[in-house]
Design a protein around this motif. Sequence first.
Motif, PDB file in Angstrom:
ATOM      1  N   ARG A 187      17.886  33.965  40.494  1.00 30.89           N
ATOM      2  CA  ARG A 187      17.193  33.601  40.690  1.00 30.89           C
ATOM      3  C   ARG A 187      16.759  33.490  42.423  1.00 30.89           C
ATOM      4  O   ARG A 187      15.373  33.688  42.672  1.00 30.89           O
ATOM      5  CB  ARG A 187      17.343  32.127  39.878  1.00 30.89           C
ATOM      6  CG  ARG A 187      16.257  31.549  40.120  1.00 30.89           C
ATOM      7  CD  ARG A 187      15.842  30.028  39.268  1.00 30.89           C
ATOM      8  NE  ARG A 187      16.034  30.219  38.104  1.00 30.89           N
ATOM      9  CZ  ARG A 187      17.526  29.831  37.140  1.00 30.89           C
ATOM     10  NH1 ARG A 187      18.462  29.423  38.523  1.00 30.89           N
ATOM     11  NH2 ARG A 187      17.800  30.279  35.963  1.00 30.89           N
ATOM     12  N   THR A 188      17.306  33.187  43.139  1.00 29.04           N
ATOM     13  CA  THR A 188      16.947  33.121  44.858  1.00 29.04           C
ATOM     14  C   THR A 188      16.523  34.062  45.390  1.00 29.04           C
ATOM     15  O   THR A 188      15.259  33.842  45.513  1.00 29.04           O
ATOM     16  CB  THR A 188      18.184  32.565  45.996  1.00 29.04           C
ATOM     17  OG1 THR A 188      18.862  30.791  45.079  1.00 29.04           O
ATOM     18  CG2 THR A 188      17.492  32.038  47.024  1.00 29.04           C
ATOM     19  N   PRO A 189      16.784  35.946  45.406  1.00 23.18           N
ATOM     20  CA  PRO A 189      16.320  36.738  45.720  1.00 23.18           C
ATOM     21  C   PRO A 189      14.852  37.030  45.136  1.00 23.18           C
ATOM     22  O   PRO A 189      14.604  38.005  45.429  1.00 23.18           O
ATOM     23  CB  PRO A 189      17.472  37.773  45.775  1.00 23.18           C
ATOM     24  CG  PRO A 189      18.712  37.030  44.549  1.00 23.18           C
ATOM     25  CD  PRO A 189      18.168  35.389  44.637  1.00 23.18           C
ATOM     26  N   MET A 235      22.272  44.290  44.477  1.00 18.11           N
ATOM     27  CA  MET A 235      23.639  43.412  44.890  1.00 18.11           C
ATOM     28  C   MET A 235      24.855  42.620  43.425  1.00 18.11           C
ATOM     29  O   MET A 235      25.835  42.816  42.986  1.00 18.11           O
ATOM     30  CB  MET A 235      24.342  43.200  45.942  1.00 18.11           C
ATOM     31  CG  MET A 235      25.283  43.117  46.401  1.00 18.11           C
ATOM     32  SD  MET A 235      25.471  42.424  48.175  1.00 18.11           S
ATOM     33  CE  MET A 235      25.149  40.421  47.720  1.00 18.11           C
ATOM     34  N   LEU A 236      24.198  41.636  43.146  1.00 16.29           N
ATOM     35  CA  LEU A 236      24.422  40.625  42.525  1.00 16.29           C
ATOM     36  C   LEU A 236      24.161  41.177  41.127  1.00 16.29           C
ATOM     37  O   LEU A 236      25.182  40.671  40.552  1.00 16.29           O
ATOM     38  CB  LEU A 236      23.074  39.127  42.819  1.00 16.29           C
ATOM     39  CG  LEU A 236      23.738  38.225  43.660  1.00 16.29           C
ATOM     40  CD1 LEU A 236      22.243  37.751  43.939  1.00 16.29           C
ATOM     41  CD2 LEU A 236      24.386  37.456  43.699  1.00 16.29           C
ATOM     42  N   ILE A 237      23.331  41.465  40.341  1.00 17.40           N
ATOM     43  CA  ILE A 237      23.591  42.314  39.516  1.00 17.40           C
ATOM     44  C   ILE A 237      24.370  43.102  39.038  1.00 17.40           C
ATOM     45  O   ILE A 237      25.433  43.246  38.117  1.00 17.40           O
ATOM     46  CB  ILE A 237      22.223  42.518  38.763  1.00 17.40           C
ATOM     47  CG1 ILE A 237      20.876  41.470  39.166  1.00 17.40           C
ATOM     48  CG2 ILE A 237      22.062  43.934  37.800  1.00 17.40           C
ATOM     49  CD1 ILE A 237      19.846  42.614  38.479  1.00 17.40           C
ATOM     50  N   SER A 281      21.532  27.930  49.189  1.00 12.36           N
ATOM     51  CA  SER A 281      21.164  27.632  47.989  1.00 12.36           C
ATOM     52  C   SER A 281      21.811  26.498  47.479  1.00 12.36           C
ATOM     53  O   SER A 281      21.038  25.333  46.449  1.00 12.36           O
ATOM     54  CB  SER A 281      20.728  28.601  47.026  1.00 12.36           C
ATOM     55  OG  SER A 281      20.390  30.008  47.401  1.00 12.36           O
ATOM     56  N   ASN A 282      23.275  26.204  47.209  1.00 10.20           N
ATOM     57  CA  ASN A 282      23.222  24.891  46.614  1.00 10.20           C
ATOM     58  C   ASN A 282      23.496  23.759  47.290  1.00 10.20           C
ATOM     59  O   ASN A 282      22.994  22.368  46.699  1.00 10.20           O
ATOM     60  CB  ASN A 282      25.384  24.969  46.887  1.00 10.20           C
ATOM     61  CG  ASN A 282      25.296  25.999  45.504  1.00 10.20           C
ATOM     62  OD1 ASN A 282      24.685  25.848  45.223  1.00 10.20           O
ATOM     63  ND2 ASN A 282      26.374  26.352  45.707  1.00 10.20           N
ATOM     64  N   ALA A 283      23.231  23.756  49.013  1.00  6.74           N
ATOM     65  CA  ALA A 283      22.575  22.894  49.713  1.00  6.74           C
ATOM     66  C   ALA A 283      21.411  22.441  48.853  1.00  6.74           C
ATOM     67  O   ALA A 283      21.227  21.052  49.334  1.00  6.74           O
ATOM     68  CB  ALA A 283      22.674  23.620  51.376  1.00  6.74           C
ATOM     69  N   PHE A 304      23.580  18.853  35.654  1.00  8.32           N
ATOM     70  CA  PHE A 304      22.261  18.655  35.123  1.00  8.32           C
ATOM     71  C   PHE A 304      21.390  19.576  35.906  1.00  8.32           C
ATOM     72  O   PHE A 304      19.858  19.810  35.787  1.00  8.32           O
ATOM     73  CB  PHE A 304      21.376  16.967  35.232  1.00  8.32           C
ATOM     74  CG  PHE A 304      21.720  16.165  34.542  1.00  8.32           C
ATOM     75  CD1 PHE A 304      21.391  16.196  32.921  1.00  8.32           C
ATOM     76  CD2 PHE A 304      23.121  15.610  34.246  1.00  8.32           C
ATOM     77  CE1 PHE A 304      21.442  15.166  31.927  1.00  8.32           C
ATOM     78  CE2 PHE A 304      23.468  14.445  33.452  1.00  8.32           C
ATOM     79  CZ  PHE A 304      22.785  14.895  32.283  1.00  8.32           C
ATOM     80  N   LYS A 305      22.060  20.150  36.720  1.00  5.02           N
ATOM     81  CA  LYS A 305      21.750  21.465  37.784  1.00  5.02           C
ATOM     82  C   LYS A 305      21.539  22.539  37.435  1.00  5.02           C
ATOM     83  O   LYS A 305      22.483  22.670  36.846  1.00  5.02           O
ATOM     84  CB  LYS A 305      22.010  20.685  39.585  1.00  5.02           C
ATOM     85  CG  LYS A 305      22.508  19.979  40.084  1.00  5.02           C
ATOM     86  CD  LYS A 305      21.052  19.272  40.445  1.00  5.02           C
ATOM     87  CE  LYS A 305      21.021  18.102  41.015  1.00  5.02           C
ATOM     88  NZ  LYS A 305      19.536  17.431  41.806  1.00  5.02           N
ATOM     89  N   GLN A 306      20.754  23.522  37.893  1.00  2.00           N
ATOM     90  CA  GLN A 306      20.975  25.007  37.330  1.00  2.00           C
ATOM     91  C   GLN A 306      21.713  25.430  37.998  1.00  2.00           C
ATOM     92  O   GLN A 306      22.513  25.372  39.051  1.00  2.00           O
ATOM     93  CB  GLN A 306      19.463  25.022  37.718  1.00  2.00           C
ATOM     94  CG  GLN A 306      18.270  24.833  37.221  1.00  2.00           C
ATOM     95  CD  GLN A 306      17.051  25.495  37.140  1.00  2.00           C
ATOM     96  OE1 GLN A 306      16.501  25.835  38.451  1.00  2.00           O
ATOM     97  NE2 GLN A 306      16.594  25.503  36.620  1.00  2.00           N
ATOM     98  N   GLY A 307      22.305  26.410  37.222  1.00  2.00           N
ATOM     99  CA  GLY A 307      23.542  27.338  37.147  1.00  2.00           C
ATOM    100  C   GLY A 307      24.589  27.606  36.252  1.00  2.00           C
ATOM    101  O   GLY A 307      24.584  26.748  35.482  1.00  2.00           O
ATOM    102  N   ALA A 308      24.825  28.766  37.048  1.00  2.00           N
ATOM    103  CA  ALA A 308      25.768  29.008  35.712  1.00  2.00           C
ATOM    104  C   ALA A 308      27.563  28.675  36.513  1.00  2.00           C
ATOM    105  O   ALA A 308      28.874  28.885  35.097  1.00  2.00           O
ATOM    106  CB  ALA A 308      25.965  30.658  35.105  1.00  2.00           C
ATOM    107  N   GLY A 309      27.051  28.263  37.811  1.00  2.00           N
ATOM    108  CA  GLY A 309      29.576  27.959  37.651  1.00  2.00           C
ATOM    109  C   GLY A 309      29.918  28.811  38.093  1.00  2.00           C
ATOM    110  O   GLY A 309      30.850  28.671  38.333  1.00  2.00           O
TER     111      GLY A 309
END
Length: 636
Positions: free
Chosen positions: A420-422, A461-463, A535-537, A588-593
């Motif tokens: 999501r970030t890029p 690269m992430l994909i 992003s986590n910060a 409650f935060k977005q993301g898959a861990g």
Amino acid sequence: MHRRLRVLLLLLLFLPLTSQLAQGETRVKRILLLSAHAREANWTRDVLAPLYEIDERRDDIDLFDSYIPMVSLNSKDDLDFAVTQSIAFFGDRLPDLVILSGSSIFIKVPDINAKWPDVPILLVGEHDYWCEPENIFTYKADPMAVRHPVSDYLAQGINLSLIQVPAMVEQTIDLMHAMLPDMRRLMFIGGENFQSREEQVRVERYLNSKYPEIKYVPLLSSVYSSDVLIRILNKQNPQTTGILYCTWYTHKDYRQTATSRHAMIHMVASLVPTFSVFWYNIEDNRLLTGYCSYDHDYYYEVLRKRILSIVDNAVQPYSMPFATMRMSQPTLNWESMEKYGLDTSLIPEGAEVFFKPHSFWQDHYKLLLGIAFSVLFLVLIVYLVTIRKALVVESNAKKEAEKASLMKTQFVQNMSHEIRTPLNAIIGFAQLLGLPDGFNTEKEKEEYLSYVMNNSNLLTMLIGDVINLSDMENGTYQTKRTPCNLNEMCRMSTKAVSHRLEPGVSMRFETDIPEDLRVETDGMRVQQILINFLSNACKHTTDGSITLSASLTDIPGMVTFAVTDTGTGIPADKAEVIFERFTKLDEFKQGAGLGLSICRTVADHLDGNVWLDTSYTGGARFFLTIPCITVLQGQE
């Protein structure tokens, strides 16, 4: 001078009027309560509870209560004196409402009306009638006594209304007959007070009319002592004798036996199955067998509504119809029934039963439901796995390919937050590039385009990382190392996440690395890790700052990157857990861990390391180190 005197005189004349108006706005409404029962009596505490709730809740209502236990008086003269004293204590002001509690004191209605004509009077009592003094101040029941209906007062023009709170004598006897089908005698335990004597008359009449085969035995405090009563009860068969308890008041020893008369019902109920004429808190007496009583909620509502209608809205009692409380469901005590061997299957439908033991299902139904659902879920999983295995080709190669495909699908589904970030950066800078001509300079367009290209590469690269995560675990993961400008990589990383900053949060970059220094590494992989940290910060920092730092001196031979925030922080005992796959501390935060797990794997492939600084308590601080393999200028 004369003008000032005139102004002063006007003020002096106006001040009393202002004071009266102010008093009128905050006038306290006064209620006088005259009760014919003792303050500590069970009936009193129950019946007058709503009145005391109103007094406690309302600052503009003052309650003056006076308790005149009728059984302690000798004559009407004693009653007149007690009431006169209560009224004198009340003061000179007219009450807004007079409440007479207990039907034996209804005889004082004419005197109250004579003292305060037309002052609202509300009667609350067991009966809808009153008796002459010779019937009130005697200590024997008189079935032939003249009982004047309260409606006679209304016919005389007295401004009153009545809330009748009757004892459910007949209904309680029916309940006793149902629970004791072999009952051959009914013993009525009664005191010398007016209320008890009146209920004695009702009990005897009802038994004669409906249950003539049941022998009526009155056990009265005017005849028997407490010791004799106990000896009599000890000889009774609990299957054939029913006990109906009313009171144990005595005139002679009223004040000396206050404690013992309240303990008497506990003692009686410990000897034989005991039913009460009146409502009783069974949780205070776990041996009392049962009773029938009025609907308390309905009564509380009626009493509360009538009191407030009179004092707040000046509704006159004579306009309120007399109200007789209806019966609630029968009340029974399971423990008492079992103690005396009563058949619990005879409990009437709809009865309120105290202390009934729960069934195994009632005690454990949540656990049983959880086990049942778990078993069903496992059966479903086993079924689906079985079906799935049946569809898989027997070839081992194809099984491995199917397994790898399923893992890739799972990772792709859980990596949405990593891309999501890029993607957001690409969309944002593309929108800027799409603005009308002249809005952006050529230099700005080139800068925006470089950000779009950079983040496009990161996204690609992430994909690729998600699809090929199994290759990373198998050691076949590839990196492309080229000379990289470390400071430029850091600036690109902060720019990529700047749009995610919360309002009021600042981001800065600190470095001791020379601008012209190049290090041989995979710059895109390094940015991937830094962007994940940043992003986590951003996600967990709502106030303060986020700092990205780069140093060549912290660890000799290594380039050290640190991302420090002032956010919520991470417990020290979770320092390693967070790098495991699919681990999220905040659901409650977005993301898959998956982000930190991938960061560690990427760092391993770069011969570096990532970790959480557990000594930092101002938020969270993540470190990345890579080997410092410098490239001389001209070798790029």
